[in-house]
Design a protein around this motif. Structure first.
Motif, PDB file in Angstrom:
ATOM      1  N   MET A 125      47.088  34.698  55.435  1.00 60.54           N
ATOM      2  CA  MET A 125      47.093  34.694  54.028  1.00 60.54           C
ATOM      3  C   MET A 125      47.049  35.897  53.778  1.00 60.54           C
ATOM      4  SD  MET A 125      44.999  32.561  51.308  1.00 60.54           S
ATOM      5  CE  MET A 125      43.244  32.974  51.881  1.00 60.54           C
ATOM      6  N   PRO A 126      47.978  36.627  52.933  1.00 59.24           N
ATOM      7  CA  PRO A 126      47.495  37.802  52.306  1.00 59.24           C
ATOM      8  C   PRO A 126      46.456  37.893  51.290  1.00 59.24           C
ATOM      9  CG  PRO A 126      49.765  37.767  52.509  1.00 59.24           C
ATOM     10  CD  PRO A 126      49.034  36.246  52.713  1.00 59.24           C
ATOM     11  N   PHE A 127      45.403  38.846  51.316  1.00 60.41           N
ATOM     12  CA  PHE A 127      44.382  38.766  50.264  1.00 60.41           C
ATOM     13  C   PHE A 127      44.049  40.246  49.638  1.00 60.41           C
ATOM     14  CE2 PHE A 127      40.133  39.081  48.630  1.00 60.41           C
ATOM     15  CZ  PHE A 127      40.068  37.737  47.801  1.00 60.41           C
ATOM     16  N   VAL A 128      44.409  40.394  48.442  1.00 62.43           N
ATOM     17  CA  VAL A 128      44.380  41.786  47.683  1.00 62.43           C
ATOM     18  C   VAL A 128      43.219  41.714  46.796  1.00 62.43           C
ATOM     19  CG1 VAL A 128      45.275  43.411  46.529  1.00 62.43           C
ATOM     20  CG2 VAL A 128      46.611  42.304  48.161  1.00 62.43           C
ATOM     21  N   ASN A 129      42.065  42.315  46.863  1.00 64.06           N
ATOM     22  CA  ASN A 129      41.190  42.549  45.958  1.00 64.06           C
ATOM     23  C   ASN A 129      41.000  43.856  45.127  1.00 64.06           C
ATOM     24  OD1 ASN A 129      38.681  42.557  44.599  1.00 64.06           O
ATOM     25  ND2 ASN A 129      37.236  41.890  46.116  1.00 64.06           N
ATOM     26  N   ILE A 130      41.111  43.677  43.688  1.00 66.57           N
ATOM     27  CA  ILE A 130      41.375  44.851  42.947  1.00 66.57           C
ATOM     28  C   ILE A 130      40.180  45.098  41.989  1.00 66.57           C
ATOM     29  CG2 ILE A 130      42.589  46.162  41.211  1.00 66.57           C
ATOM     30  CD1 ILE A 130      45.049  44.781  42.458  1.00 66.57           C
ATOM     31  N   LYS A 131      39.482  46.144  42.116  1.00 71.42           N
ATOM     32  CA  LYS A 131      38.123  46.290  41.147  1.00 71.42           C
ATOM     33  C   LYS A 131      38.579  47.180  39.980  1.00 71.42           C
ATOM     34  CE  LYS A 131      34.642  45.077  44.863  1.00 71.42           C
ATOM     35  NZ  LYS A 131      34.694  43.911  44.522  1.00 71.42           N
ATOM     36  N   THR A 132      38.289  46.791  38.836  1.00 68.30           N
ATOM     37  CA  THR A 132      38.748  47.649  37.748  1.00 68.30           C
ATOM     38  C   THR A 132      37.385  47.657  36.740  1.00 68.30           C
ATOM     39  OG1 THR A 132      40.378  47.895  36.030  1.00 68.30           O
ATOM     40  CG2 THR A 132      39.917  45.775  36.475  1.00 68.30           C
ATOM     41  N   PRO A 133      37.375  48.623  36.020  1.00 74.00           N
ATOM     42  CA  PRO A 133      36.123  48.854  34.981  1.00 74.00           C
ATOM     43  C   PRO A 133      36.484  47.419  33.928  1.00 74.00           C
ATOM     44  CG  PRO A 133      37.266  50.913  35.144  1.00 74.00           C
ATOM     45  CD  PRO A 133      38.000  49.916  35.935  1.00 74.00           C
ATOM     46  N   GLU A 134      35.420  47.024  33.440  1.00 70.66           N
ATOM     47  CA  GLU A 134      35.342  45.953  32.434  1.00 70.66           C
ATOM     48  C   GLU A 134      36.288  46.508  31.375  1.00 70.66           C
ATOM     49  OE1 GLU A 134      31.996  43.059  30.774  1.00 70.66           O
ATOM     50  OE2 GLU A 134      31.748  45.292  30.531  1.00 70.66           O
TER      51      GLU A 134
END
Length: 69
Positions: A1-10
């Motif tokens: 299962m591909p999983f991508v985690n993107i973190k971005t400023p609030e």
């Protein structure tokens, strides 16, 4: 299962922008893994509290011009 985690400023992205990113990242992964990956692909977009992370040893706050409107 591909999983991508993107973190971005609030508050950097609108809900529509996050939905578009989720769609486009999924499409990209389907190109690599085949259509069979689509129902198993997870894209997580996490908003980090403004000032909650550091760049060059300094707390980072997103400039007002880059905030979602």
């Amino acid at each position: 299962m591909p999983f991508v985690n993107i973190k971005t400023p609030e508050a950097a992205l609108t809900s529509d922008q996050k939905a578009e990113i989720g769609h486009r990242v999924t499409e990209m992964l389907v190109e690599y893994f085949s259509e069979a990956a689509r129902p198993h692909t997870m894209v997580l977009i996490e908003e980090v509290l403004d000032g909650g992370y550091y760049r060059a040893d300094e707390p980072f706050s997103i400039p007002e011009a880059y905030r979602a409107r």
